[in-house]
Write a protein that holds these residues in place. Structure first.
Motif, PDB file in Angstrom:
ATOM      1  N   ALA A  69      -9.416 -18.256  -9.700  1.00 39.56           N
ATOM      2  CA  ALA A  69      -8.082 -18.099  -9.117  1.00 39.56           C
ATOM      3  C   ALA A  69      -7.569 -16.680  -9.325  1.00 39.56           C
ATOM      4  O   ALA A  69      -6.927 -16.105  -8.432  1.00 39.56           O
ATOM      5  CB  ALA A  69      -7.117 -19.115  -9.722  1.00 39.56           C
ATOM      6  N   LEU A  70      -7.848 -16.096 -10.485  1.00 40.69           N
ATOM      7  CA  LEU A  70      -7.414 -14.726 -10.756  1.00 40.69           C
ATOM      8  C   LEU A  70      -8.120 -13.737  -9.835  1.00 40.69           C
ATOM      9  O   LEU A  70      -7.486 -12.855  -9.251  1.00 40.69           O
ATOM     10  CB  LEU A  70      -7.657 -14.368 -12.218  1.00 40.69           C
ATOM     11  N   VAL A  71      -9.425 -13.889  -9.681  1.00 46.55           N
ATOM     12  CA  VAL A  71     -10.178 -12.997  -8.789  1.00 46.55           C
ATOM     13  C   VAL A  71      -9.657 -13.113  -7.361  1.00 46.55           C
ATOM     14  O   VAL A  71      -9.442 -12.104  -6.678  1.00 46.55           O
ATOM     15  CB  VAL A  71     -11.695 -13.301  -8.862  1.00 46.55           C
ATOM     16  N   LYS A  72      -9.430 -14.333  -6.909  1.00 45.65           N
ATOM     17  CA  LYS A  72      -8.909 -14.560  -5.554  1.00 45.65           C
ATOM     18  C   LYS A  72      -7.521 -13.946  -5.395  1.00 45.65           C
ATOM     19  O   LYS A  72      -7.237 -13.265  -4.402  1.00 45.65           O
ATOM     20  CB  LYS A  72      -8.852 -16.058  -5.274  1.00 45.65           C
ATOM     21  N   ALA A  73      -6.651 -14.163  -6.378  1.00 46.61           N
ATOM     22  CA  ALA A  73      -5.284 -13.632  -6.304  1.00 46.61           C
ATOM     23  C   ALA A  73      -5.281 -12.108  -6.312  1.00 46.61           C
ATOM     24  O   ALA A  73      -4.514 -11.480  -5.576  1.00 46.61           O
ATOM     25  CB  ALA A  73      -4.457 -14.177  -7.469  1.00 46.61           C
ATOM     26  N   LEU A  74      -6.130 -11.505  -7.130  1.00 51.34           N
ATOM     27  CA  LEU A  74      -6.202 -10.046  -7.174  1.00 51.34           C
ATOM     28  C   LEU A  74      -6.730  -9.476  -5.863  1.00 51.34           C
ATOM     29  O   LEU A  74      -6.239  -8.443  -5.388  1.00 51.34           O
ATOM     30  CB  LEU A  74      -7.063  -9.586  -8.351  1.00 51.34           C
ATOM     31  N   ALA A  75      -7.709 -10.136  -5.266  1.00 54.21           N
ATOM     32  CA  ALA A  75      -8.234  -9.673  -3.977  1.00 54.21           C
ATOM     33  C   ALA A  75      -7.154  -9.758  -2.894  1.00 54.21           C
ATOM     34  O   ALA A  75      -7.013  -8.835  -2.080  1.00 54.21           O
ATOM     35  CB  ALA A  75      -9.460 -10.497  -3.585  1.00 54.21           C
ATOM     36  N   GLU A  76      -6.384 -10.839  -2.892  1.00 55.28           N
ATOM     37  CA  GLU A  76      -5.302 -10.982  -1.922  1.00 55.28           C
ATOM     38  C   GLU A  76      -4.225  -9.929  -2.142  1.00 55.28           C
ATOM     39  O   GLU A  76      -3.720  -9.329  -1.186  1.00 55.28           O
ATOM     40  CB  GLU A  76      -4.692 -12.382  -2.000  1.00 55.28           C
ATOM     41  N   ARG A  77      -3.872  -9.695  -3.410  1.00 59.61           N
ATOM     42  CA  ARG A  77      -2.849  -8.699  -3.718  1.00 59.61           C
ATOM     43  C   ARG A  77      -3.317  -7.318  -3.297  1.00 59.61           C
ATOM     44  O   ARG A  77      -2.569  -6.537  -2.728  1.00 59.61           O
ATOM     45  CB  ARG A  77      -2.545  -8.736  -5.218  1.00 59.61           C
ATOM     46  N   ARG A  78      -4.587  -7.010  -3.553  1.00 57.07           N
ATOM     47  CA  ARG A  78      -5.144  -5.719  -3.157  1.00 57.07           C
ATOM     48  C   ARG A  78      -5.095  -5.557  -1.644  1.00 57.07           C
ATOM     49  O   ARG A  78      -4.703  -4.508  -1.126  1.00 57.07           O
ATOM     50  CB  ARG A  78      -6.585  -5.597  -3.650  1.00 57.07           C
ATOM     51  N   ARG A  79      -5.480  -6.609  -0.912  1.00 60.23           N
ATOM     52  CA  ARG A  79      -5.468  -6.559   0.553  1.00 60.23           C
ATOM     53  C   ARG A  79      -4.044  -6.342   1.071  1.00 60.23           C
ATOM     54  O   ARG A  79      -3.813  -5.511   1.946  1.00 60.23           O
ATOM     55  CB  ARG A  79      -6.070  -7.842   1.127  1.00 60.23           C
ATOM     56  N   ASP A  80      -3.083  -7.067   0.498  1.00 59.84           N
ATOM     57  CA  ASP A  80      -1.684  -6.915   0.916  1.00 59.84           C
ATOM     58  C   ASP A  80      -1.170  -5.510   0.635  1.00 59.84           C
ATOM     59  O   ASP A  80      -0.479  -4.918   1.464  1.00 59.84           O
ATOM     60  CB  ASP A  80      -0.797  -7.943   0.207  1.00 59.84           C
ATOM     61  N   LEU A  81      -1.492  -4.987  -0.538  1.00 55.72           N
ATOM     62  CA  LEU A  81      -1.056  -3.630  -0.875  1.00 55.72           C
ATOM     63  C   LEU A  81      -1.657  -2.613   0.088  1.00 55.72           C
ATOM     64  O   LEU A  81      -0.957  -1.732   0.585  1.00 55.72           O
ATOM     65  CB  LEU A  81      -1.453  -3.282  -2.311  1.00 55.72           C
ATOM     66  N   ARG A  82      -2.930  -2.741   0.336  1.00 50.54           N
ATOM     67  CA  ARG A  82      -3.605  -1.787   1.219  1.00 50.54           C
ATOM     68  C   ARG A  82      -3.021  -1.833   2.628  1.00 50.54           C
ATOM     69  O   ARG A  82      -2.808  -0.787   3.249  1.00 50.54           O
ATOM     70  CB  ARG A  82      -5.102  -2.071   1.250  1.00 50.54           C
ATOM     71  N   GLU A  83      -2.762  -3.028   3.135  1.00 49.42           N
ATOM     72  CA  GLU A  83      -2.172  -3.159   4.464  1.00 49.42           C
ATOM     73  C   GLU A  83      -0.778  -2.538   4.517  1.00 49.42           C
ATOM     74  O   GLU A  83      -0.354  -2.062   5.565  1.00 49.42           O
ATOM     75  CB  GLU A  83      -2.102  -4.631   4.877  1.00 49.42           C
ATOM     76  N   GLY A  84      -0.077  -2.532   3.376  1.00 51.60           N
ATOM     77  CA  GLY A  84       1.270  -1.997   3.337  1.00 51.60           C
ATOM     78  C   GLY A  84       1.346  -0.485   3.444  1.00 51.60           C
ATOM     79  O   GLY A  84       2.363   0.062   3.867  1.00 51.60           O
ATOM     80  N   TRP A  85       0.278   0.211   3.099  1.00 53.77           N
ATOM     81  CA  TRP A  85       0.360   1.672   3.143  1.00 53.77           C
ATOM     82  C   TRP A  85      -0.698   2.327   4.010  1.00 53.77           C
ATOM     83  O   TRP A  85      -0.556   3.488   4.407  1.00 53.77           O
ATOM     84  CB  TRP A  85       0.274   2.276   1.746  1.00 53.77           C
ATOM     85  N   GLN A  86      -1.728   1.632   4.371  1.00 51.24           N
ATOM     86  CA  GLN A  86      -2.870   2.258   5.030  1.00 51.24           C
ATOM     87  C   GLN A  86      -2.533   2.904   6.377  1.00 51.24           C
ATOM     88  O   GLN A  86      -2.948   4.014   6.650  1.00 51.24           O
ATOM     89  CB  GLN A  86      -3.981   1.235   5.204  1.00 51.24           C
ATOM     90  N   ASP A  87      -1.776   2.237   7.228  1.00 49.37           N
ATOM     91  CA  ASP A  87      -1.543   2.743   8.587  1.00 49.37           C
ATOM     92  C   ASP A  87      -0.092   3.148   8.834  1.00 49.37           C
ATOM     93  O   ASP A  87       0.416   3.000   9.939  1.00 49.37           O
ATOM     94  CB  ASP A  87      -1.964   1.675   9.609  1.00 49.37           C
ATOM     95  N   GLN A  88       0.569   3.676   7.827  1.00 48.70           N
ATOM     96  CA  GLN A  88       1.964   4.095   7.979  1.00 48.70           C
ATOM     97  C   GLN A  88       2.036   5.491   8.608  1.00 48.70           C
ATOM     98  O   GLN A  88       1.143   6.309   8.415  1.00 48.70           O
ATOM     99  CB  GLN A  88       2.666   4.121   6.616  1.00 48.70           C
ATOM    100  N   ASP A  89       3.142   5.746   9.335  1.00 49.05           N
ATOM    101  CA  ASP A  89       3.336   7.083   9.896  1.00 49.05           C
ATOM    102  C   ASP A  89       3.701   8.058   8.775  1.00 49.05           C
ATOM    103  O   ASP A  89       4.008   7.668   7.657  1.00 49.05           O
ATOM    104  CB  ASP A  89       4.393   7.079  11.004  1.00 49.05           C
ATOM    105  N   ALA A  90       3.664   9.329   9.104  1.00 46.99           N
ATOM    106  CA  ALA A  90       3.849  10.375   8.091  1.00 46.99           C
ATOM    107  C   ALA A  90       5.207  10.291   7.393  1.00 46.99           C
ATOM    108  O   ALA A  90       5.332  10.601   6.215  1.00 46.99           O
ATOM    109  CB  ALA A  90       3.665  11.751   8.726  1.00 46.99           C
TER     110      ALA A  90
END
Length: 114
Positions: A69-90
């Motif tokens: 559950a911890l591994v799954k939760a960390l992977a989801e949190r990482r994915r959410d974080l990455r999606e939050g900043w990866q394609d933002q405008d300048a």
């Protein structure tokens, strides 16, 4: 001294992300999964005297479930974080990057203190 006027004032805290942050970090594992794991582990502890081997096997299952559950939760949190900043405008990128860095730091610190 009790101030009745102040006590009747609405709470200043907002109901969004900032309000959650003031109450401490969110658990990494959802509460329903945590509760299930805790019940299994408690059952194992309570039945150890009667059936030690089965209790240890149940404790191992609880441990494995917690780790998964911890591994799954960390992977989801990482994915959410990455999606939050990866394609933002300048313009918003700097703020989003700062917030993401803060989250990465907070989660990593929690893992290292565990």
């Amino acid at each position: 001294m009790y101030d009745q006027t102040r006590a009747q004032q609405p709470d200043d805290r907002s109901s969004g992300f900032a309000a959650r942050r003031t109450q401490g970090p969110e658990p990494l594992i959802p509460s329903d999964e945590r509760d299930k794991i805790v019940r299994h582990l408690g059952h194992a502890v309570n039945h150890f005297a009667d059936t030690p081997r089965e209790a240890l096997e149940e404790a191992e299952v609880a441990f494995d479930a917690a780790a998964d559950a911890l591994v799954k939760a960390l992977a989801e949190r990482r994915r959410d974080l990455r999606e939050g900043w990866q394609d933002q405008d300048a313009e918003t990128r700097s703020t989003e990057l700062r917030l993401a860095l803060r989250e990465y730091r907070e989660i990593t610190g929690r893992l290292l203190r565990a």
